[in-house]
Design a protein around this motif. Structure first.
Motif, PDB file in Angstrom:
ATOM      1  N   VAL A 196      10.092 -38.293  22.667  1.00 42.53           N
ATOM      2  CA  VAL A 196      10.826 -36.779  22.385  1.00 42.53           C
ATOM      3  C   VAL A 196       9.779 -35.959  21.668  1.00 42.53           C
ATOM      4  CG1 VAL A 196      12.897 -35.619  21.353  1.00 42.53           C
ATOM      5  CG2 VAL A 196      13.164 -37.711  22.386  1.00 42.53           C
ATOM      6  N   LYS A 197       9.691 -34.881  22.223  1.00 40.54           N
ATOM      7  CA  LYS A 197       8.893 -33.791  21.843  1.00 40.54           C
ATOM      8  C   LYS A 197       9.046 -33.562  20.321  1.00 40.54           C
ATOM      9  CE  LYS A 197       7.094 -29.310  22.870  1.00 40.54           C
ATOM     10  NZ  LYS A 197       7.435 -27.773  23.765  1.00 40.54           N
ATOM     11  N   HIS A 198       7.922 -33.511  19.368  1.00 35.49           N
ATOM     12  CA  HIS A 198       7.905 -33.012  18.123  1.00 35.49           C
ATOM     13  C   HIS A 198       8.626 -34.239  17.225  1.00 35.49           C
ATOM     14  CE1 HIS A 198       6.469 -29.216  18.914  1.00 35.49           C
ATOM     15  NE2 HIS A 198       7.439 -28.707  19.194  1.00 35.49           N
TER      16      HIS A 198
ATOM     17  N   LEU B 239      14.871 -26.795  15.624  1.00 27.90           N
ATOM     18  CA  LEU B 239      15.723 -28.118  15.207  1.00 27.90           C
ATOM     19  C   LEU B 239      16.764 -28.162  16.243  1.00 27.90           C
ATOM     20  CD1 LEU B 239      15.412 -28.300  11.228  1.00 27.90           C
ATOM     21  CD2 LEU B 239      14.443 -30.041  12.967  1.00 27.90           C
ATOM     22  N   GLU B 240      17.499 -27.140  16.471  1.00 27.89           N
ATOM     23  CA  GLU B 240      18.795 -27.184  16.992  1.00 27.89           C
ATOM     24  C   GLU B 240      18.516 -27.621  18.567  1.00 27.89           C
ATOM     25  OE1 GLU B 240      20.132 -23.204  16.755  1.00 27.89           O
ATOM     26  OE2 GLU B 240      20.996 -23.570  14.567  1.00 27.89           O
ATOM     27  N   GLU B 241      17.267 -27.201  19.049  1.00 27.91           N
ATOM     28  CA  GLU B 241      16.855 -27.472  20.414  1.00 27.91           C
ATOM     29  C   GLU B 241      16.450 -28.890  20.733  1.00 27.91           C
ATOM     30  OE1 GLU B 241      12.991 -26.635  23.276  1.00 27.91           O
ATOM     31  OE2 GLU B 241      13.651 -25.215  21.841  1.00 27.91           O
ATOM     32  N   ILE B 242      15.685 -29.294  19.532  1.00 32.90           N
ATOM     33  CA  ILE B 242      15.139 -30.861  19.932  1.00 32.90           C
ATOM     34  C   ILE B 242      16.325 -31.899  19.313  1.00 32.90           C
ATOM     35  CG2 ILE B 242      12.904 -30.166  20.041  1.00 32.90           C
ATOM     36  CD1 ILE B 242      12.470 -31.024  17.078  1.00 32.90           C
ATOM     37  N   ALA B 243      17.088 -31.622  18.437  1.00 32.78           N
ATOM     38  CA  ALA B 243      18.051 -32.622  17.924  1.00 32.78           C
ATOM     39  C   ALA B 243      19.320 -31.951  17.514  1.00 32.78           C
ATOM     40  CB  ALA B 243      17.458 -32.864  16.281  1.00 32.78           C
ATOM     41  N   PRO B 244      19.853 -31.736  18.569  1.00 36.82           N
ATOM     42  CA  PRO B 244      21.415 -30.995  18.561  1.00 36.82           C
ATOM     43  C   PRO B 244      22.310 -32.077  17.983  1.00 36.82           C
ATOM     44  CG  PRO B 244      20.874 -31.629  20.865  1.00 36.82           C
ATOM     45  CD  PRO B 244      19.630 -31.725  20.160  1.00 36.82           C
ATOM     46  N   PRO B 245      23.323 -31.534  17.167  1.00 34.77           N
ATOM     47  CA  PRO B 245      24.205 -32.724  16.637  1.00 34.77           C
ATOM     48  C   PRO B 245      25.116 -33.111  17.591  1.00 34.77           C
ATOM     49  CG  PRO B 245      25.042 -30.387  16.219  1.00 34.77           C
ATOM     50  CD  PRO B 245      23.568 -30.359  16.735  1.00 34.77           C
TER      51      PRO B 245
END
Length: 260
Positions: A142-144, A186-192
């Motif tokens: 996953v990116k980042h 953060l919201e883009e790569i790790a959405p809850p």
């Protein structure tokens, strides 16, 4: 298809529950770090249970090469500092998984099936964690991924995926996720996760803690023997691991073969 059915039935026969008897019979040793360790490797254990029977006597527990799918259900183990979980099938970690393990410094999850950064949230709350490996998990692509983990974990984390975290990496990770721009990233790569899915997973987890009953195992074994497609065998094997009987196999459902 018949070969796959046979393999699935062999896997059922090979499953070993983590019982008090197994804990008493499992080998013990001192590892190279001079930690007293409990060796539970290679038993095809499907779920964590009964570890309170270890009496919190070990600094290291080796659960590699088992069949764990969801990680959780640990009892309070204040002495435990290292847990080895290589080569399972772990795709989820319970949100409260590590709450009873306050002194973990090393977690090895190499060779599992964690896919999303959100799945790693319980790991980021380990305050004393120094060494973490997630190699050979899809999430590492996953990116980042690496800066995300460096930024989210405690500054005690020194080694990630067997590579030492450098000061410049830590600073770069902090800058990457700083401010509004960092928040959006953060919201883009790790959405809850979706709340409804969490509830479904929680119910499945409760069933998994108890393990599949003999009746459930027999019903699924019969269904596997009668399955006509690879997809059906795979679905039934997954149900066995979760301990949840599929709707079409429950007692109040009509026999599938009698339905025209």
């Amino acid at each position: 298809s018949s070969d796959l059915r046979t393999l699935a039935l062999v896997r059922i026969a090979a499953m070993v529950r983590l019982t008090l008897e197994l804990l008493q019979q499992a080998p013990q040793s001192l590892n190279p770090a001079k930690q007293r360790q409990l060796l539970l490797r290679g038993f095809k254990i499907p779920t964590i249970e009964n570890l309170g029977g270890s009496n919190d006597a070990y600094e290291c527990i080796d659960l590699c090469d088992n069949d764990l799918i969801k990680l959780g259900n640990f009892p309070p183990l204040k002495r435990l500092g290292t847990i080895l979980l290589m080569n399972n099938r772990i795709s989820r970690i319970a949100s409260d998984c590590f709450d009873p393990l306050p002194n973990l410094v090393s977690v090895i999850l190499t060779g599992n099936k964690l896919e999303k950064l959100a799945d790693l949230e319980p790991l980021t709350r380990l305050k004393k964690l120094e060494r973490l490996s997630l190699l050979e998990n899809p999430v590492t692509k996953v990116k980042h991924y690496r800066p995300y983990m460096i930024n989210k974990c405690s500054k005690n984390l020194r080694i990630l995926d067997f590579n030492r975290i450098k000061d410049k990496e830590r600073k770069a990770a902090g800058l990457l996720f700083a401010g509004e721009r960092g928040k959006k990233l953060l919201e883009e790569i790790a959405p809850p996760r979706v709340a409804g899915k969490e509830l479904t997973d929680a119910r499945a987890s409760e069933a998994a803690k108890a393990g599949p009953s003999p009746e459930v195992i027999e019903r699924i074994k019969k269904a596997i023997a009668e399955a006509e497609t690879i997809e059906e065998v795979t679905r039934l094997e997954r149900a066995l691991k979760s301990g949840v009987l599929p709707e079409d196999l429950k007692l109040d459902k009509p026999d599938r073969k009698s339905v025209v």
